[in-house]
Write an enzyme that holds these catalytic residues in place. Structure first.
Site, PDB file in Angstrom:
ATOM      1  N   LYS A  97      -8.833  14.085   4.301  1.00 24.61           N
ATOM      2  CA  LYS A  97      -7.976  12.904   4.251  1.00 24.61           C
ATOM      3  C   LYS A  97      -6.928  13.039   5.352  1.00 24.61           C
ATOM      4  O   LYS A  97      -6.798  14.084   5.977  1.00 24.61           O
ATOM      5  CB  LYS A  97      -7.301  12.763   2.890  1.00 24.61           C
ATOM      6  CG  LYS A  97      -6.555  14.005   2.424  1.00 24.61           C
ATOM      7  CD  LYS A  97      -5.948  13.799   1.041  1.00 24.61           C
ATOM      8  CE  LYS A  97      -7.001  13.749  -0.036  1.00 24.61           C
ATOM      9  NZ  LYS A  97      -7.041  12.492  -0.744  1.00 24.61           N
ATOM     10  N   ARG A  98      -6.212  11.963   5.571  1.00 29.03           N
ATOM     11  CA  ARG A  98      -5.148  11.979   6.576  1.00 29.03           C
ATOM     12  C   ARG A  98      -4.186  13.127   6.294  1.00 29.03           C
ATOM     13  O   ARG A  98      -3.840  13.396   5.155  1.00 29.03           O
ATOM     14  CB  ARG A  98      -4.417  10.633   6.538  1.00 29.03           C
ATOM     15  CG  ARG A  98      -3.306  10.458   7.540  1.00 29.03           C
ATOM     16  CD  ARG A  98      -2.872   8.988   7.588  1.00 29.03           C
ATOM     17  NE  ARG A  98      -2.542   8.470   6.265  1.00 29.03           N
ATOM     18  CZ  ARG A  98      -1.306   8.494   5.743  1.00 29.03           C
ATOM     19  NH1 ARG A  98      -0.309   9.040   6.414  1.00 29.03           N
ATOM     20  NH2 ARG A  98      -1.079   7.974   4.544  1.00 29.03           N
ATOM     21  N   LYS A 124     -14.985   7.808  -3.581  1.00 31.62           N
ATOM     22  CA  LYS A 124     -16.227   8.108  -2.855  1.00 31.62           C
ATOM     23  C   LYS A 124     -16.789   9.471  -3.263  1.00 31.62           C
ATOM     24  O   LYS A 124     -18.010   9.633  -3.414  1.00 31.62           O
ATOM     25  CB  LYS A 124     -15.977   8.049  -1.352  1.00 31.62           C
ATOM     26  CG  LYS A 124     -15.588   6.661  -0.859  1.00 31.62           C
ATOM     27  CD  LYS A 124     -14.919   6.711   0.515  1.00 31.62           C
ATOM     28  CE  LYS A 124     -14.243   5.395   0.844  1.00 31.62           C
ATOM     29  NZ  LYS A 124     -13.343   5.482   1.990  1.00 31.62           N
ATOM     30  N   LYS A 165       0.285  14.787   0.754  1.00 34.54           N
ATOM     31  CA  LYS A 165      -1.090  15.043   0.321  1.00 34.54           C
ATOM     32  C   LYS A 165      -1.333  16.526   0.060  1.00 34.54           C
ATOM     33  O   LYS A 165      -2.345  16.916  -0.496  1.00 34.54           O
ATOM     34  CB  LYS A 165      -2.073  14.496   1.356  1.00 34.54           C
ATOM     35  CG  LYS A 165      -1.996  12.962   1.472  1.00 34.54           C
ATOM     36  CD  LYS A 165      -2.940  12.425   2.521  1.00 34.54           C
ATOM     37  CE  LYS A 165      -2.794  10.928   2.723  1.00 34.54           C
ATOM     38  NZ  LYS A 165      -3.348  10.141   1.607  1.00 34.54           N
ATOM     39  N   HIS A 208       0.808  -1.226   0.000  1.00 34.46           N
ATOM     40  CA  HIS A 208       0.000   0.000   0.000  1.00 34.46           C
ATOM     41  C   HIS A 208       0.839   1.273   0.000  1.00 34.46           C
ATOM     42  O   HIS A 208       0.287   2.355   0.229  1.00 34.46           O
ATOM     43  CB  HIS A 208      -0.906   0.035   1.237  1.00 34.46           C
ATOM     44  CG  HIS A 208      -2.089  -0.867   1.164  1.00 34.46           C
ATOM     45  ND1 HIS A 208      -3.259  -0.520   0.539  1.00 34.46           N
ATOM     46  CD2 HIS A 208      -2.286  -2.126   1.633  1.00 34.46           C
ATOM     47  CE1 HIS A 208      -4.136  -1.502   0.635  1.00 34.46           C
ATOM     48  NE2 HIS A 208      -3.570  -2.497   1.298  1.00 34.46           N
ATOM     49  N   THR A 212      -8.921   6.091  -1.853  1.00 31.37           N
ATOM     50  CA  THR A 212     -10.310   5.654  -2.037  1.00 31.37           C
ATOM     51  C   THR A 212     -11.277   6.814  -1.798  1.00 31.37           C
ATOM     52  O   THR A 212     -12.412   6.770  -2.275  1.00 31.37           O
ATOM     53  CB  THR A 212     -10.659   4.487  -1.088  1.00 31.37           C
ATOM     54  OG1 THR A 212     -10.339   4.843   0.261  1.00 31.37           O
ATOM     55  CG2 THR A 212      -9.905   3.229  -1.483  1.00 31.37           C
TER      56      THR A 212
END
Length: 834
Positions: free
Chosen positions: A563-564, A675, A569, A372, A671
Site C-alpha cells: 500500500k502507499r 482485494k 499505515k 476520503h 480497498t
C-alpha cells in the site's frame, strides 16, 4: 496442463457464451499487423502484436460504444458524471478481452500463431493516472457502472506523465519518469475537434443593465485549450460501453510567428510550453508556491472542460439549462474537483444569464461529494492571493456563496461566531485560505464517507459542523472493488474452481459466493483450494526471483503489506515484528516459528522523507535477514518495487496474510483489504476503516484483530501517552528498536534511522509502540493456525464466501438508489449494414 492453458480455461468458464471467433480474431489481428503496424509476421515484435491485438479488441468496443451513445442520446438518459483527478485504470487488454467474451478464443488463436497471450499482456504499459486507492476506486466504479448499465461519463486529466515508476537503489526509492504514452495509447480516441477554452488569471469587470441586473465579465490573462481524449469502458456481459473522457491542455495559439521572425525563438513557443505544463504530470509537488499554483490550475482546468462539455451535450436536445440537474448527477471524488461548484455557478450566471437563486438551486442539486480522509491536513486549501491571481471571478463567486451561507448559519445559530468561523469557505487563521472541503460541503446536496466507521467519524471530527447544520446530507457508501479485474483476470485458477463449484453467475452477483460456505468443511475442496493458492504463490515467487534475484519458499506463509507508504499505515510496526522474530532466531528460540516470507510494496510521495526512510529501513532489514543463513531458513523479506495495478494483480492472489494495521481512526476505508480477502488471504488488522465491516462479514473468528480502538486511542492520548515507558518496559520491543538505532542496519551509521527512532520514542503519533505487544501476540496466533493447514484453508474459503458485500457493484447500486437516483439503461447493439 500448463499455466497458460489454466488461465484460458479459468476465464473461459465464465465469459459470455458466443460462437467461436478464432478465425475472425486471427484475420483481424494479421490485418492490423499489416495495415496499422506496417509489419509482417517474420519481423513483427511482441509489441507490434500487442498493438495489433489491442486494435482487435478496440474495434469490437467501438460498436458497443457507439450503440451506447446512440441509446443515451435517443432516450435522454439521466447520467452520472464522475469527476476525479485520478483514474488508476490498469492495463486494458486483458480486462477488455474478458468483457468482450473473447479471452479464450484470443489465447488459443495466438497459440496457433506461436504466440502467448500472457507475453502480449506484459507488453502493455500501465497508465499511472493516480496515486493509490482514490484512483483505483474511480476505475472500479467506472467498471461497475458499465456492468450495471448505468449511463455514466468519467471526467479527468490525461497526464502525459503519471505517477512515477519506482526503482530501488541501495535500498532507497528512486523516482523514474512514467512514460506510459511513449509508444502511444491504442485504447484512446483523440477528439481534436472537441475542445474548450479555459481562462486563467486576469481580472473582472462589471456593469448594470437597464433592468438593474449586474453582469460580470472575466478578462483572462491566459487562455488554455482543453482537448478531449476518450477511452471506452466496457461492462461485463452487457453491451454498455461508457466513456472515460480525459482532458489534455494545449495552447490556444501554439506558435508566435512575430516572436520567431525577430529571432526570439523561445518566446515563439512560450504559450505552448506554459499551457501543456498543466497536464504534464500527475500531482506536482505542491510544497513550493509554483507547485501549488499548478495543482490549482489542473483542478480548475479539469472541472471547467468537463462542465462545458456537459452543457454542450445537454443543449443538443434542450433549449434552456433549467433541468440541468435532472439530466446529471455529479459525484465529486474528494476535494480535487470541488471547484466544480463555483465553475458551474459561473457558467450558469455569467455565460448563460441565469439568476443567482435558480443557478444555486441547480448547482446544489447536481453536486454530491465523497470525502476520503479523516486527516485535517489533507483537506485542501489554497491561499487567497494565489486564488485571486489565478481565478479572480471564482473568488468573487465563492465570496457570494459564503456570504449567503453564513447568513443562513447566523439565522440558525445567531451567537455562535466560532461556528461561523469554522464553516466559512474562507479560513481566517494566519494567511487567508479558500477551503475546498467546505466549498464541496456547502455546494452539494449529499456528502458521504466510504466506510461505516469513516462516515461516523466525519460527523464527529473534520465535518462535524456541517453535520450539525445539515444532518440530512450525510450518508455512507462503503467502498468496493470489481471482481472482474481482481478475480477473473488476476486469479483465473480461483475463478475456475469457483465457477466449477457454484456456477458462473458470481462475477455479476458476488453474493453468489455465499454458496462456497457449504464446502468449507469439505476436505477434498479444501485441498483443491490450497492447491490454487500455492500455484499463485509459485508465480509470484518466480517474479520475485526475476526482479530481485531472491529465492522465496512457496510453502512459507506469504505475509503481505502492499500500500502507499505513510506513517499512519504503520509499515514500521510490521518491521518491528520482523526484527523481533530475527532476534528470537538468533537466540535459538524457534519454537512455534512458522517459515514466513514478508512482502512489502508501495510508493512514497517524493517529498515525504519519513516514508522514504521507511523504505530504506525495510530494504536494510531484508539485506540483514536474507544474507544470514541462520535466519533466512526461517524468514525472507522482500520489498517488491513499483507497486501498481499490474503488479497488484500478481500479488493479491498469492497472499496468505493481509496486513491492514493502520492506527484506528486514520484509514478512511481501504480497498486493498477487500482485494486480499476476495483472493482468500486472511486479514490481521486493527478496527479501522473497512476492516470493521470485513471482520463483521467474514466472522470475528476468521479475522485476526489487534490494537487500540478509536475510543481507546483518544483516551490514551488524553491521559498523556508516554511511548518511552513502553519502550523501557518491553524487552523485545527495546531490543528491536535498539537494533535499528545501533547502526547494524546502516553500515555503522547510527544517524541514518535516527529520525524514525526519535519519532517513535518522543511522540509516536501513530501509537506504534502502544500496539506492539498486542500485534506480536496476534501474530503468534497466526503462526499457530498456519501450522494447521486444514483450518487455514477453511478460514480462507469463508473469507471469500462472505465478502460479496465488497463488490463495487453493490456500492454503485447504493449510490444510484440513495444519492444519484439513476436507473439502468439497457443497450442493444446497432445492426451493421453492408
Amino acid at each position: 496442463m500448463d499455466s497458460n492453458q489454466k488461465r484460458r480455461r479459468g476465464i473461459d468458464t465464465i465469459e459470455m457464451k458466443m460462437p467461436s471467433t478464432n478465425e475472425a480474431v486471427r484475420k483481424h489481428l494479421l490485418e492490423n499487423l499489416r495495415s496499422d503496424q506496417g509489419k509482417f509476421a517474420a519481423v513483427a515484435t511482441k509489441h507490434d502484436y500487442y498493438l495489433a491485438l489491442a486494435r482487435v479488441a478496440r474495434d469490437r468496443l467501438m460498436r458497443r460504444w457507439t450503440s451506447t451513445a446512440r441509446t443515451y442520446y435517443e432516450q435522454g438518459s439521466r447520467t452520472v458524471v464522475y469527476l476525479s483527478a485520478e483514474y488508476l485504470i490498469g492495463p486494458q487488454l486483458g480486462n477488455n478481452l474478458i468483457n468482450l467474451g473473447i479471452y479464450s478464443d484470443t489465447a488459443s488463436t495466438l497459440m496457433e500463431l506461436g504466440l502467448s497471450l500472457d507475453d502480449l499482456l506484459e507488453e502493455e504499459p500501465e497508465p499511472g493516472l493516480g496515486n493509490g486507492g482514490l484512483g483505483r476506486l474511480a476505475a472500479c466504479y467506472m467498471d461497475s457502472m458499465a456492468t450495471l448499465q448505468i449511463p455514466a461519463i468519467g471526467y479527468g486529466i490525461r497526464y502525459e506523465f503519471g505517477i512515477f515508476s519506482q526503482s530501488i537503489r541501495d535500498g532507497w526509492q528512486v523516482e523514474m519518469t512514467d512514460k506510459w504514452l511513449k509508444y502511444g495509447n491504442p485504447w484512446e480516441l483523440a477528439h481534436t475537434d472537441l475542445s474548450f477554452d479555459v481562462y486563467l488569471g486576469g481580472h473582472t469587470t462589471s456593469a448594470i443593465d437597464e433592468q438593474g441586473h449586474k453582469h460580470v465579465r472575466w478578462i483572462p490573462e491566459r487562455v488554455v485549450s482543453g482537448v478531449a481524449y476518450d477511452t471506452p469502458v466496457l461492462g461485463f456481459g452487457v453491451n454498455t460501453a461508457n466513456v472515460l473522457r480525459l482532458w489534455k491542455a494545449e495552447a490556444a495559439e501554439s506558435f508566435d510567428f512575430q516572436a520567431f521572425n525577430v529571432g526570439d525563438y523561445y518566446r515563439a513557443v512560450d504559450a505552448k510550453v506554459f499551457s501543456e505544463n498543466i497536464t504534464k504530470v500527475l500531482y506536482p509537488n505542491d510544497e513550493p508556491l509554483a507547485g501549488k499554483q499548478l495543482r490549482l490550475e489542473q483542478q480548475y482546468f479539469m472541472v471547467s472542460c468537463s462542465l462545458q462539455d456537459m452543457i454542450r451535450i445537454y443543449l443538443q436536445k434542450e433549449k434552456t439549462l433549467d433541468r440541468f440537474h435532472e439530466k446529471y448527477a455529479v459525484q465529486l471524488n474528494d476535494t480535487h474537483p470541488a471547484l466544480a461548484v463555483a465553475e458551474l455557478m459561473r457558467l450558469l450566471v455569467d455565460v448563460h444569464g441565469m439568476n443567482w437563486e435558480k443557478a444555486w438551486f441547480i448547482t446544489t442539486r447536481t453536486m454530491s461529494y465523497t470525502n476520503h480522509t479523516l486527516l485535517p491536513e489533507a483537506l485542501e486549501t489554497y491561499s487567497l492571493p494565489l486564488f485571486q491571481k489565478l481565478l479572480p471571478r471564482h473568488l468573487e463567486i465563492i465570496y457570494e456563496i459564503n456570504r449567503r451561507f453564513l447568513d443562513d448559519v447566523r439565522n440558525q445559530h445567531p451567537h455562535d461566531t466560532e461556528l461561523m468561523s469554522r464553516v466559512s469557505l474562507i479560513g481566517e487563521t494566519g494567511e487567508k485560505q479558500v477551503r475546498m472541503a467546505n466549498l464541496a460541503c456547502v455546494g452539494s446536496h449529499a456528502i458521504n464517507g466510504v466506510a461505516e466507521l469513516h462516515s461516523n467519524l466525519l460527523k464527529t471530527t473534520v465535518l462535524k459542523d456541517f453535520y450539525l447544520l445539515a444532518p440530512e446530507k450525510f450518508d455512507n457508501v462503503t467502498n468496493g472493488v470489481t471482481p472482474r479485474r481482481f478475480i477473473l483476470l488476476s486469479n483465473p485458477e480461483l475463478a475456475t474452481l469457483i465457477t466449477q463449484t457454484i456456477g458462473d453467475a458470481w462475477p455479476k452477483n458476488l453474493d453468489e459466493l455465499k454458496k462456497l460456505e457449504a464446502l468449507a468443511d469439505d476436505s477434498y475442496f479444501c485441498t483443491k483450494w490450497a492447491t490454487v493458492k500455492h500455484s499463485r504463490k509459485r508465480l509470484l515467487a518466480e517474479r520475485i526471483k526475476s526482479v530481485l534475484d531472491i529465492d522465496v519458499d512457496t510453502w512459507s506463509l506469504f505475509d503481505v503489506q502492499t500500500k502507499r507508504m505513510h506513517e499512519y499505515k504503520r509499515q514500521i510496526l510490521n518491521v518491528l515484528h520482523v526484527l523481533t522474530l530475527y532476534n528470537r532466531i538468533k537466540k535459538g528460540n524457534t519454537k512455534q516459528l512458522s517459515p514466513r516470507t514478508f512482502i512489502f510494496g508501495g510508493k512514497a510521495a517524493p517529498g515525504y522523507f519519513m516514508a522514504k526512510l521507511t523504505i530504506k529501513l525495510i530494504n536494510a532489514v531484508a539485506s540483514l535477514i536474507n544474507n544470514d543463513p541462520e535466519v533466512s531458513h526461517h524468514l525472507r523479506v522482500v520489498f517488491f518495487p513499483d507497486f501498481n495495478v499490474k503488479n497488484a494483480q500478481l500479488i493479491y492472489p498469492a497472499a496468505d496474510l493481509s496486513e491492514q494495521i493502520s492506527t484506528a481512526g486514520y484509514e478512511a476505508s481501504g480497498t486493498g483489504n477487500m482485494k486480499f480477502s476476495l483472493n482468500g488471504a486472511l486479514t490481521i488488522g486493527t478496527l479501522d476503516g473497512a476492516n470493521i465491516e470485513i471482520r463483521n462479514a467474514v466472522g470475528p473468528e476468521n479475522f485476526f484483530v489487534f490494537g487500540l480502538t478509536v475510543e481507546e486511542v483518544d483516551r490514551l492520548r488524553a491521559s498523556g501517552y508516554r511511548p518511552w515507558e513502553i519502550y523501557e518496559q518491553n524487552a523485545e520491543l527495546k531490543e528491536a528498536v535498539d537494533l535499528i538505532a545501533s547502526g547494524r542496519l546502516s553500515s555503522g551509521d547510527v544517524k541514518l534511522f535516527e529520525p524514525l527512532i526519535k519519532a517513535l520514542l518522543s511522540n509516536d503519533h501513530f501509537l506504534v509502540l502502544a500496539d506492539y505487544q498486542d500485534y506480536i501476540e496476534c501474530q503468534e496466533k497466526v503462526s499457530k493456525l498456519w501450522d494447521e493447514p486444514r483450518k487455514w484453508a477453511r478460514m480462507s474459503i469463508l473469507n471469500v464466501a462472505r465478502t460479496g458485500k465488497f463488490s463495487s457493484d453493490r456500492a454503485i447500486k447504493e449510490y444510484c438508489e440513495r444519492i444519484w437516483h439513476v436507473q439502468p439503461v439497457p443497450v442493444e447493439l446497432d445492426m451493421i449494414k453492408s
